[in-house]
Design an enzyme around this catalytic site. Structure first.
Site: not given
Ligand code: EPZ
Length: 420
Positions: A22-23, A93, A117, A122, A307, A329, A399
């Site tokens: 998915k990711n 998202r 969410c 996020r 995850d 995270i 999902r």
């Molecule tokens: C991706 O989400 C995945 N989703 C998530 O999987 C996964 O948990 C996450 O990466 C971490 O590995 C997809 O790939 C579709 P991040 P993403 O940006 O990209 C902070 C699942 O269950 N951050 O790596 O949204 C954020 O708050 C889902 O399959 C900022 O501060 O995660 C978090 O603390 C859930 N500013 C950290 O970074 C930003 O602009 C990591 O988030 C962006 C993120």
């Protein structure tokens, strides 16, 4: 709302196949917006989020033909809209991932501002900072991110304050058609980033360093498009292995890439299970033994993935000993705890850590899914517990887990979906 009814005291045995990731699929579907020519994507998982992504491309005017399972042919030569609407972004998202490619190719992109969410606020500040650094003008108005660029984006050095999978993907795609070189520092290193980079390069981009902290993108004038097969879903695979560990079973997953799960397989080894693997399969065998409790702290790849945190919390709930699970995270990703407690789990939460005292038996109960991976942890607990468990709000599961009932039936689980 559909429910899953699960009979407990199950011991999972057998072999299943891995679905596409998915990711990896979600950013790759957004990347079609970069291409002048047709693209073909295979091994797409049949999931609600993939369907939503295809709906989003359709709303932009992209022609997507889903001519057979797991395969789409896409033509993004012309768009009829440059706006990703609220009703689709609200559902997923990851719709934010169309911002970079749409802006880079078309000089304009309007994306409904993604809300938080269940698992956290996020933010998307890193995405926006990076695009501004490349010359984009971005305003937030009427709940939309409105991005424009006069002429091509301009490559530059971007250092991200937090390791972000989505920001790395969005900025990598934006840089693909920018003028000059872009360097992404403190980039996320998840295997899905590497899969996206391989896809972009196959479609005409010039990305190097993906999978390391420093990704370099040489902007190109245009990308003809082409073919890409999505990598296996490492989190789906590890979820079924966690279910085997919890139910004292033995499960082999084929179509898997063990190299993407090193930290998780090591953690399964600490539970006392034996792990075996080949080039494209992984097997976990508990030899009928109760798992040993494990301590884990989530971290960006190659650390233990957030995850998989909820699923290992469920394994700890019935393990021998005390295991401490720490989530670093996301700020609110221990919601499975309150539902596991309703099944008899002995868990104390202190800040972002959960101290899990394993109990010999859990009791089936009516529980509520809150997010994708918490839902998976409740299904795992339901298969172990005495009696019957009903997991409500399972749209979360749909999902991220393709054919979950079919795969679990194949492993001997007694599980059925009640459609409401
Ligand atoms: C991706 O989400 C995945 N989703 C998530 O999987 C996964 O948990 C996450 O990466 C971490 O590995 C997809 O790939 C579709 P991040 P993403 O940006 O990209 C902070 C699942 O269950 N951050 O790596 O949204 C954020 O708050 C889902 O399959 C900022 O501060 O995660 C978090 O603390 C859930 N500013 C950290 O970074 C930003 O602009 C990591 O988030 C962006 C993120």
């Amino acid at each position: 709302m559909d429910k899953l009814i699960i009979q407990g005291n199950t011991c999972l045995q057998g072999e299943i196949w891995a679905s596409g990731s998915k990711n990896a699929a979600l950013p790759i579907l957004a990347a079609v917006l970069l291409c002048q020519g047709a693209t073909t994507i295979t091994n797409l998982p049949q999931l609600q989020d993939v369907t939503t992504s295809i709906e989003l491309l359709g709303a932009l005017g992209v022609e997507v033909s889903v001519n057979e399972h797991h395969r789409v042919e896409v033509d993004a030569r012309r768009l009829s809209s440059l706006t990703a609407p609220y009703d689709l972004v609200r559902k997923m998202r990851a719709s934010i991932l169309v911002l970079g490619p749409m802006l880079s190719r078309w000089g304009e992109a309007n994306v409904s501002f993604p809300g938080g969410c269940a698992i956290g606020s996020r933010p998307v500040d890193i995405h926006l900072q990076g695009l501004r650094a490349m010359g984009a003008k971005i305003v937030i108005e009427d709940g939309f991110i409105r991005a424009t660029s006069s002429g091509r984006l301009v490559g530059c050095n971007i250092s991200m304050h937090t390791v972000s999978v989505g920001a790395t993907e969005n900025l990598m795609m934006a840089a693909a058609l920018a003028q000059g070189t872009t360097v992404l520092e403190n980039a996320a290193r998840e295997p899905e980033i590497l899969d996206l980079a391989n896809c972009l390069n196959g479609w005409g981009a010039q990305v190097t360093g993906a999978g390391t902290r420093r990704v370099i993108i040489e902007g190109v004038e245009s990308m003809p498009g082409g073919f890409h097969r999505v990598m296996p879903d490492r989190i789906e695979i590890a979820t079924y292995l966690a279910a085997a560990a919890a139910t004292r079973g033995r499960v082999r997953v084929t179509g898997a890439d063990p190299a993407t799960l090193t930290a998780v397989l090591a953690k399964f080894g600490e539970t006392g299970a034996s792990i075996d693997f080949g080039e494209d399969w992984i097997e976990l065998d508990t030899q009928g033994r109760r798992p040993l409790a494990v301590n884990l702290t989530t971290a960006p790849y190659p650390g233990f993935p957030t995850d998989m945190q909820a699923q290992l919390t469920a394994v700890n709930a019935i393990a021998d000993g005390i295991g401490v699970v720490t989530e670093t995270i996301f700020e609110n990703r221990l919601m499975q705890v309150q539902e596991l407690r309703r099944m008899g789990a002995d868990i104390v939460v202190d800040g972002n850590s959960a101290r899990v005292q394993g109990v010999a038996r859990l009791q089936g109960a009516q529980v509520m899914a809150s997010d994708l991976r918490a839902s998976a942890s409740l299904v795992i607990a339901g298969m172990v517990a005495d009696g019957q468990t009903c997991v409500d709000e399972i749209f979360h599961i749909d999902r991220g887990y393709e054919c979950i009932e079919e795969k679990l039936h194949q492993l001997g689980a007694q599980i059925k979906r009640i459609q409401n």
